[in-house]
Write a protein that holds these residues in place. Structure first.
Motif, PDB file in Angstrom:
ATOM      1  N   SER A  30       0.822  -1.216   0.000  1.00 38.18           N
ATOM      2  CA  SER A  30       0.000   0.000   0.000  1.00 38.18           C
ATOM      3  C   SER A  30       0.853   1.263   0.000  1.00 38.18           C
ATOM      4  O   SER A  30       1.987   1.252   0.481  1.00 38.18           O
ATOM      5  CB  SER A  30      -0.886   0.023   1.252  1.00 38.18           C
ATOM      6  OG  SER A  30      -1.724  -1.096   1.270  1.00 38.18           O
ATOM      7  N   PRO A  31       0.293   2.365  -0.513  1.00 44.39           N
ATOM      8  CA  PRO A  31       1.002   3.643  -0.477  1.00 44.39           C
ATOM      9  C   PRO A  31       1.432   4.010   0.944  1.00 44.39           C
ATOM     10  O   PRO A  31       0.660   3.854   1.898  1.00 44.39           O
ATOM     11  CB  PRO A  31      -0.028   4.642  -1.010  1.00 44.39           C
ATOM     12  CG  PRO A  31      -0.902   3.816  -1.901  1.00 44.39           C
ATOM     13  CD  PRO A  31      -1.002   2.480  -1.203  1.00 44.39           C
ATOM     14  N   SER A  50       6.820  -2.057 -10.013  1.00 44.81           N
ATOM     15  CA  SER A  50       6.102  -0.780 -10.054  1.00 44.81           C
ATOM     16  C   SER A  50       6.258  -0.072  -8.713  1.00 44.81           C
ATOM     17  O   SER A  50       6.518  -0.702  -7.688  1.00 44.81           O
ATOM     18  CB  SER A  50       4.617  -0.974 -10.386  1.00 44.81           C
ATOM     19  OG  SER A  50       3.940  -1.598  -9.318  1.00 44.81           O
ATOM     20  N   GLY A  51       6.101   1.248  -8.733  1.00 47.96           N
ATOM     21  CA  GLY A  51       6.214   2.042  -7.523  1.00 47.96           C
ATOM     22  C   GLY A  51       7.660   2.193  -7.085  1.00 47.96           C
ATOM     23  O   GLY A  51       8.593   2.045  -7.880  1.00 47.96           O
ATOM     24  N   PRO A  84       4.596   6.893  -2.318  1.00 54.44           N
ATOM     25  CA  PRO A  84       3.228   7.398  -2.356  1.00 54.44           C
ATOM     26  C   PRO A  84       2.292   6.599  -3.262  1.00 54.44           C
ATOM     27  O   PRO A  84       1.070   6.689  -3.118  1.00 54.44           O
ATOM     28  CB  PRO A  84       3.372   8.837  -2.836  1.00 54.44           C
ATOM     29  CG  PRO A  84       4.682   8.891  -3.518  1.00 54.44           C
ATOM     30  CD  PRO A  84       5.554   7.870  -2.837  1.00 54.44           C
ATOM     31  N   ASP A  85       2.846   5.811  -4.170  1.00 60.35           N
ATOM     32  CA  ASP A  85       2.023   4.964  -5.031  1.00 60.35           C
ATOM     33  C   ASP A  85       2.085   3.500  -4.615  1.00 60.35           C
ATOM     34  O   ASP A  85       1.604   2.627  -5.343  1.00 60.35           O
ATOM     35  CB  ASP A  85       2.476   5.102  -6.488  1.00 60.35           C
ATOM     36  CG  ASP A  85       2.269   6.509  -7.018  1.00 60.35           C
ATOM     37  OD1 ASP A  85       1.247   7.141  -6.664  1.00 60.35           O
ATOM     38  OD2 ASP A  85       3.136   6.990  -7.779  1.00 60.35           O
TER      39      ASP A  85
END
Length: 97
Positions: A30-31, A50-51, A84-85
């Motif tokens: 999670s962010p 990702s992220g 944050p993502d």
């Protein structure tokens, strides 16, 4: 050792199992999630897909983004912090000693 780029989860999974890893998972975080110091009873080799995340192990913090890899030995203390993502990585686990 030659670095291999895996374009799909299936390719990463196949290569990891061929190297003797027991299982391969997609891990989604999670962010802004923070996971304080902990350890696992398995070793891991992973690639961020990702992220972004920050991994702290052996007194060093690494900022990891898509394409970056990391490894952790069995019972190696570490902490994680996600951007944050959030983040997703593919993790190959070795549970056997």
């Amino acid at each position: 050792m030659t670095e291999h780029t895996h374009t799909t989860f299936e390719e990463f999974e196949s290569a990891s199992l061929a190297l003797g890893f027991d299982e391969v998972l997609v891990r989604e975080w999670s962010p802004l999630q923070v996971v304080p110091d902990h350890q696992h009873d398995f070793g891991v080799s992973a690639i961020v897909v990702s992220g972004e995340m920050w991994l702290t192990a052996a007194g060093e913090t690494r900022h990891l983004v898509p394409g970056d890899r990391f490894t952790l030995e069995r019972n190696e203390p570490h902490a994680e912090r996600y951007g944050p993502d959030g983040a997703t990585y593919w993790a190959a686990r070795r549970t056997r000693a």
